[in-house]
Design an enzyme around this catalytic site. Structure first.
Site: not given
Lengths: 350, 350
Positions: B51-53, B94, B199, B240, B250-251
């Protein structure tokens, strides 16, 4: 189930003992823990068997009564020193909720002028019962006052658990919602899960579902997004201590909701009995904020997910400045835009 | 361990396969999962093995290359249709991180004018390796630019994981912190645990501790309290997808931090490569926001704490309006108070 009558008894006096719903075991198990001494009650408060400012106040009152009953056949000096120790142990159990200290003061006052141990014990039990009954009645009044602020169809966000489980019954924030539903309004609730102790996921979701009130669980950090999308009509929370200027301490994460609500022009309501107001504290920054153990942050329920050895901070309350409160709802009525002057007038004994 | 060189390889090409750190297993176990097809890679992205853009972008690029290598001995038509299916499967894994689509577009562009399957496959693997190497280099550049904004002794709050584990290495937000430390500054990190996927608790805490960088874990909802007490000097996060006007997805939970930072006059920095900017999206409200399964909210890691049958909402990103960004840090430099005009200038190909 339909409607809005909350059936769970958060605390009850039975067979000479205080029985508390073990809120750590909910929602997987509804069980009661019986306490027969002030020490046991103080431990239950510290361990969060019982939590929620008004419930802590009622519980502490019974804790004093229990100890008096336990010691009532002792010599007067021994009785008195034992009772003093009980007051001290209960006062040391948790620092932020003022209702604890308010209830202990009421218990102290109740037995002034009474000296025979058995008479003191009977007086204290009567006083604890009176505090218990008055809390339910106060919640009902707050609910009726507050219900008028909730429109039909409202989607209400709440944080932590300010429900029947946080009080002697009905609830403060959730009591306002229950009363709105009793008045025929349709209300749906978004419940923040409320890390770290997950009162929202475990207690609010459970008690609302028990009553058939529509509830949807979200992560605490999702409230901003849902506000930005127009999906929240009001924020309603309880309080653990309100300073003389109206600043309100409540469960960690309340203050961010108030800041977000202001940005999105969403009303932000605090619902709390008068016993939550602490006129001796001028402003919120002076309210003592409890920090609990790091292991509440590094995992939950025996499961650890953070790396071993990691540091954690766990302040469990924050302070919302009075300027962010659309209204404070107490059993005495609704105070729009509360400030020091309005609170002084309200909290003055009738 | 001392200093700031991050040693974990988030993804690596080994023996003709893509190996990914299984980020679901951290921090209790550091294990790699090997993928040998685009389908396996798409599944790993969907399941949040990775995960993580920026990491998702690199991973998707290798996913295309893997599929081309797997099919390179097929007839050209079968190769082409298989490769198209790979692009489609990866694009559907995603929705929010634009780096995924950016990387797939780069892979498409790389093989224009090449037609022999084996030659296409070799070209695609070379391109994936180039994207991988460029991401590490971009993070290093962002880190150097951003490090100048961090003062010695700063207490930095971060959210989610925008570290080595979210990129090909070094990290975006955490890369900026690492670079500041490399430059001799003392920096301590407050890490939001970042519900629901944790996370922060699992990945950020772990990777910073691995590097000997001081890190303290907090509940997501505690940031407001710590800001109100003057205990946070800067907020640094990744992104993201950034719209043409500078609004940054973002998250979930990032937007509340930005609102709180503004109230407390704390700088709020977004660190992201140029590949995160999506000029085709005018404003943040148009960014597609992924909602994931309710069971991420009702518990964690196989443990359920919410009542059975309860509804939950799980949007996993939110949007921070550009007006709340003190600066956007990319590999091309620092843009203070980003807006559409500044971003258009920056994102223009050199």
């Amino acid at each position: 189930m339909t409607g809005s009558a909350s059936t769970v008894e958060t605390l009850r006096w039975r067979d000479g003992r205080l029985e508390l719903v073990d809120q750590r075991a909910l929602p997987s198990e509804l069980r009661y823990i019986a306490c027969d001494s002030a020490t046991a009650v103080a431990q239950a408060i510290r361990d969060m068997v019982v939590r929620g400012a008004p419930a802590i106040g009622c519980t502490a009152a019974y804790g004093v009564a229990l100890e008096a009953l336990r010691l009532q056949n002792q010599a007067p000096e021994k009785f008195e020193s034992g009772l003093n120790a009980a007051f001290a142990a209960l006062a040391a159990s948790r620092p932020t909720a003022i209702n604890l200290f308010w209830a202990l003061n009421r218990m102290r006052d109740a037995c002034r002028g009474v000296s025979a141990p058995r008479e003191v014990a009977a007086t204290l039990l009567a006083e604890a019962r009176a505090i218990h009954a008055a809390d339910i009645e106060a919640n009902r009044r707050m609910g009726r006052h507050g219900a008028e602020l909730i429109r039909d169809g409202a989607r209400v966000l709440t944080h932590c658990n300010a429900g029947a489980l946080a009080t002697a019954g009905h609830g403060t924030a959730l009591g306002m919602i229950r009363s709105a539903i009793e008045a025929g309004k349709r209300v749906s609730v978004l419940a923040n899960e409320t890390r770290p102790f997950l009162q929202g996921a475990r207690l609010t979701a459970w008690e609302l579902a028990q009553d058939g009130i529509p509830v949807t669980l979200i992560a605490d950090s999702a409230a901003g997004f849902l506000m930005s999308r127009g999906e929240i009509d009001a924020v309603i929370v309880g309080a653990d201590r309100i300073a003389a200027n109206g600043d309100a301490a409540n469960k960690i994460g309340t203050y961010p909701l108030a800041v977000l609500a202001q940005r999105h022009r969403i009303p932000f309501y605090v619902v709390a009995p008068l016993s939550t107001i602490d006129l001796k504290i001028a402003r919120g920054a002076d309210i003592p904020i409890e920090e609990r153990a790091a292991d509440e942050i590094t995992g939950f329920g025996g499961v650890r997910w953070a790396p071993q050895g990691i540091a954690a901070r766990n302040p469990v309350f924050d302070v919302t400045p009075a300027e962010l409160l659309t209204a404070l709802i107490t059993e005495a009525g609704v105070i729009a835009a509360p400030d020091g002057a309005k609170i002084a007038k309200l909290a003055k004994p009738a």
